[in-house]
Design a protein around this motif. Structure first.
Motif, PDB file in Angstrom:
ATOM      1  N   LEU A 149      -7.647   9.809  -4.684  1.00  0.00           N
ATOM      2  CA  LEU A 149      -8.058   8.910  -3.603  1.00  0.00           C
ATOM      3  C   LEU A 149      -6.913   8.698  -2.617  1.00  0.00           C
ATOM      4  O   LEU A 149      -7.094   8.686  -1.404  1.00  0.00           O
ATOM      5  CB  LEU A 149      -8.504   7.559  -4.177  1.00  0.00           C
ATOM      6  N   GLN A 150      -5.715   8.527  -3.200  1.00  0.00           N
ATOM      7  CA  GLN A 150      -4.530   8.336  -2.362  1.00  0.00           C
ATOM      8  C   GLN A 150      -4.284   9.573  -1.493  1.00  0.00           C
ATOM      9  O   GLN A 150      -4.016   9.469  -0.296  1.00  0.00           O
ATOM     10  CB  GLN A 150      -3.313   8.072  -3.257  1.00  0.00           C
ATOM     11  N   LEU A 166      -5.515  10.258   7.144  1.00  0.00           N
ATOM     12  CA  LEU A 166      -4.557   9.822   8.180  1.00  0.00           C
ATOM     13  C   LEU A 166      -4.041  11.031   8.955  1.00  0.00           C
ATOM     14  O   LEU A 166      -3.896  10.988  10.177  1.00  0.00           O
ATOM     15  CB  LEU A 166      -3.395   9.059   7.545  1.00  0.00           C
ATOM     16  N   MET A 211      -9.480   2.297  -2.833  1.00  0.00           N
ATOM     17  CA  MET A 211      -8.207   2.186  -2.121  1.00  0.00           C
ATOM     18  C   MET A 211      -7.225   1.400  -2.997  1.00  0.00           C
ATOM     19  O   MET A 211      -7.537   0.334  -3.484  1.00  0.00           O
ATOM     20  CB  MET A 211      -8.435   1.451  -0.794  1.00  0.00           C
ATOM     21  N   SER A 212      -6.087   1.948  -3.223  1.00  0.00           N
ATOM     22  CA  SER A 212      -5.119   1.274  -4.069  1.00  0.00           C
ATOM     23  C   SER A 212      -4.254   0.333  -3.241  1.00  0.00           C
ATOM     24  O   SER A 212      -4.301   0.343  -2.023  1.00  0.00           O
ATOM     25  CB  SER A 212      -4.246   2.304  -4.757  1.00  0.00           C
ATOM     26  N   SER A 264      -1.230   0.439  -2.653  1.00  0.00           N
ATOM     27  CA  SER A 264      -0.196   1.077  -1.862  1.00  0.00           C
ATOM     28  C   SER A 264      -0.751   1.750  -0.610  1.00  0.00           C
ATOM     29  O   SER A 264      -0.045   2.422   0.103  1.00  0.00           O
ATOM     30  CB  SER A 264       0.514   2.130  -2.716  1.00  0.00           C
ATOM     31  N   VAL A 265      -2.049   1.581  -0.362  1.00  0.00           N
ATOM     32  CA  VAL A 265      -2.672   2.250   0.764  1.00  0.00           C
ATOM     33  C   VAL A 265      -2.026   1.826   2.085  1.00  0.00           C
ATOM     34  O   VAL A 265      -1.572   0.699   2.234  1.00  0.00           O
ATOM     35  CB  VAL A 265      -4.186   1.968   0.778  1.00  0.00           C
ATOM     36  N   VAL A 266      -1.989   2.789   2.995  1.00  0.00           N
ATOM     37  CA  VAL A 266      -1.368   2.494   4.282  1.00  0.00           C
ATOM     38  C   VAL A 266      -2.366   1.784   5.184  1.00  0.00           C
ATOM     39  O   VAL A 266      -3.415   2.331   5.499  1.00  0.00           O
ATOM     40  CB  VAL A 266      -0.935   3.815   4.964  1.00  0.00           C
ATOM     41  N   MET A 312     -17.395   6.055  -3.749  1.00  0.00           N
ATOM     42  CA  MET A 312     -18.025   7.270  -4.273  1.00  0.00           C
ATOM     43  C   MET A 312     -19.543   7.193  -4.199  1.00  0.00           C
ATOM     44  O   MET A 312     -20.235   8.110  -4.588  1.00  0.00           O
ATOM     45  CB  MET A 312     -17.634   7.486  -5.745  1.00  0.00           C
ATOM     46  N   GLU A 340      -6.778   9.656   1.258  1.00  0.00           N
ATOM     47  CA  GLU A 340      -6.436   8.716   2.334  1.00  0.00           C
ATOM     48  C   GLU A 340      -5.330   9.275   3.218  1.00  0.00           C
ATOM     49  O   GLU A 340      -5.382   9.170   4.444  1.00  0.00           O
ATOM     50  CB  GLU A 340      -6.019   7.367   1.748  1.00  0.00           C
ATOM     51  N   ASN A 341      -4.325   9.891   2.567  1.00  0.00           N
ATOM     52  CA  ASN A 341      -3.229  10.489   3.342  1.00  0.00           C
ATOM     53  C   ASN A 341      -3.747  11.628   4.212  1.00  0.00           C
ATOM     54  O   ASN A 341      -3.341  11.782   5.357  1.00  0.00           O
ATOM     55  CB  ASN A 341      -2.128  10.995   2.404  1.00  0.00           C
TER      56      ASN A 341
END
Lengths: 224, 364
Positions: free
Chosen positions: A40-41, A48, B1-2, B4-6, B113, A44-45
């Motif tokens: 997931l991380q 972006l 979303m964790s 640490s998400v931006v 999901m 997300e990256n």
């Protein structure tokens, strides 16, 4: 007695087996959870990073619905900008300096266009195509495009100041603005896709930009 | 979303926090706690009233949607708007209510999901659209949700509660309000051990307080949009009082406020909000043809420079990206008093709220 003992031993073996399996499954679930978190991380990256290639809402749409060739007809304002006599300039500059100068120019123009709610669809050589009114509807797309052009003029003036300090030649641009209907969407082949627009008005905006040379102006707008 | 998400977020608030003892006392009495945002909006009473309304409704008055679904509303709204403050606040409240990090992560994973089946999946999709309004949520979305099994009352409550949450974000995002200090605390390993106790105490305090909202007559600006909330009297009360107080406030002229309503309504393609704003402007002696000119060019020589500046800023509150709107808000706030800035944000937030709630009116 022997039967009871055997049953108990079997029961203990079975219970031990179940406990071991339970722990193994729990550990596996934890590992999968961690892998999912990492994925997931990463996603997300990636999202972006992809925001540099297409508008944020388009990326979100692709994530939610998958890649499709669906497109929609909509009204947009097109801003076409091209550098004047850049071929001549490029012949007298080393490639590294040329790219440095061009990247700086694009960076400034992109910033100004974004500030005015536009979106740079593509860079074509030393030219750029910016869209106003997609992918998010904007009832004030034409004033926004015109204000963006004026702000681009101011930004170029400032950028030219920086170029002069570094001994680079001065840049001049021509901007053409036109409004009309296009088909907008993610378009291309399976190997290469991009979010863009198709329609006569794109060519018209490009021709209007070419006319800036004829009329000796830097910004030319059709009767929008 | 964790965690640490931006989520790009300015490190400096546009409006500094101020400690007002009377306000703290009032909010504590009504909510049992004082969220950080109250320290930033305390100078404008009608905004404080609206905030108390939304927080009290969420903790004390929800009837048709479950606590778990309320958490989903908070998370979806925070994700879709990239509101750092609300995301932190939502996580903190969930942790105080006993949800572990794992459970919150699972909730977020399910949300993204699309594992949730039936009406929950459709409701989540509607919440996402309601946050973005691109495309605008329509009657067919609401009908689909009802057909999928969500009751009409629950749909109304969900739309109301989500819209109110998005109302709060029209302050927290432009003002770049920093997440509550508690967010960091509840994420610490030590908190895991003391969470049951703190959660118990916090819930006990919150359960002790009860803010009552009596049914009131729905007359005044936007009465038609509030009408579908007749069967949610507390919700209608909160909105009716807030809109009336905002309209009666003397910080900005009524004409300026109605112009903000019209411009935001036009940005979100909500004819109900635009028509109501036009009616209010006509009452103030500003005719429709002049408004149409403003709505065409987003500028008019009839307006003074302040009004032209205000409407240009207000449109940006409809679909915001935190970095952009925080920069714009910082520039816009130069030379304005905190009351003026809050009233501009507040009226723009009401316009956003009405444009979203009008989904229910289209249904009626």
């Amino acid at each position: 007695m022997a039967y009871v003992l055997t049953s108990m031993a079997l029961l203990i073996v079975l219970a031990s087996f179940l406990v071991v399996r339970w722990y193994a499954c729990k550990r596996k679930i934890k590992q999968l959870g961690m892998a999912l978190d990492t994925s997931l991380q990463d996603l997300e990256n990636l999202q972006l990073a992809f925001n540099r290639f297409a508008p944020h809402s388009v990326i979100e749409d692709i994530i939610a619905k998958g890649l499709s060739t669906s497109a929609e007809r909509c009204d947009v304002t097109i801003l076409f900008a091209d550098l004047v006599n850049f071929t001549g300039i490029s012949e007298h500059l080393p490639p590294e300096q040329l790219v440095q100068m061009l990247n700086g120019y694009f960076r400034e123009m992109n910033r100004v266009i974004k500030e005015h709610r536009g979106h740079v669809s593509k860079f074509i050589g030393d030219g750029l195509l910016a869209l106003f009114g997609v992918p998010e509807p904007n009832p004030w797309q034409t004033p926004d495009a015109v204000n963006a052009a004026l702000a681009m003029r101011r930004a170029l003036h400032t950028y030219n100041g920086k170029l002069a300090e570094q001994g680079f030649p001065q840049l001049q641009f021509g901007i053409g603005i036109h409004y009309g209907q296009v088909v907008a969407g993610v378009i291309g082949s399976q190997d290469l896709l991009e979010y863009t627009v198709i329609g006569d008005i794109v060519n018209t905006a490009s021709r209007i930009e070419t006319l800036t040379r004829k009329f000796g102006v830097d910004i030319l707008i059709s009767a929008i | 979303m964790s965690e640490s998400v931006v989520m790009p977020w300015s490190s400096e608030c546009v409006l500094l926090a101020e400690r007002r003892p009377h306000l703290v006392q009032e909010v504590k009495q009504k909510l049992g706690m004082v969220p950080q945002v109250f320290y930033h909006v305390g100078s404008l009473p009608w905004v404080v009233g609206g905030f108390i309304g939304v927080f009290a409704y969420g903790t004390q008055h929800l009837k048709y949607i479950s606590r778990e679904f309320k958490d989903i509303i908070h998370l979806v709204n925070a994700h879709e708007t990239s509101c750092r403050y609300c995301y932190g606040m939502a996580r903190m409240m969930m942790k105080l209510n006993g949800l572990s990090d794992d459970k919150i992560a699972k909730l977020e994973q399910n949300m993204y999901m699309f594992e949730r089946d039936g009406w929950e999946k459709r409701a989540t999709a509607l919440l996402r659209n309601l946050s973005r309004m691109n495309p605008r949520v329509g009657i067919e979305d609401v009908r689909e949700l009802e057909a999928a099994g969500m009751s009409r009352e629950a749909v109304k409550e969900m739309v109301f509660y989500s819209s109110m949450n998005l109302f709060v974000k029209r302050f927290t995002i432009p003002l770049a309000i920093q997440p509550d200090n508690m967010e960091g605390m509840v994420s610490s390993p030590i908190f895991k051990f003391v969470r049951p106790f703190i959660g118990y105490m916090a819930n006990k305090t919150m359960r002790k307080v009860r803010t009552s909202f009596q049914a009131i007559s729905n007359k005044g600006p936007f009465a038609a949009i509030l009408e579908p909330l007749n069967d949610l009297p507390e919700a209608q009360h909160i909105l009716r009082s807030m809109i009336d107080d905002a309209w009666d406030s003397t910080v900005l002229p009524r004409r300026t406020k109605a112009l903000i309503l019209a411009v935001v309504g036009r940005t979100l393609e909500c004819r109900f909000t635009v028509d109501e704003a036009a009616r209010l402007l006509e009452n103030e002696g500003y005719p429709r043809d002049k408004l149409d000119k403003v709505l065409t060019y987003l500028h008019s020589d009839d307006l003074d420079p302040f009004d032209n500046k205000v409407i240009n800023f207000a449109r940006g509150t409809a679909r915001m990206q935190p970095e952009q709107i925080q920069k714009q808000c910082r520039e816009f706030s130069a030379g304005l008093s905190s009351e003026e800035l809050l009233e501009v944000l507040g009226v723009a937030a009401i316009a956003n709220l009405m444009a979203r709630l009008s989904v229910l009116m289209e249904k009626s």
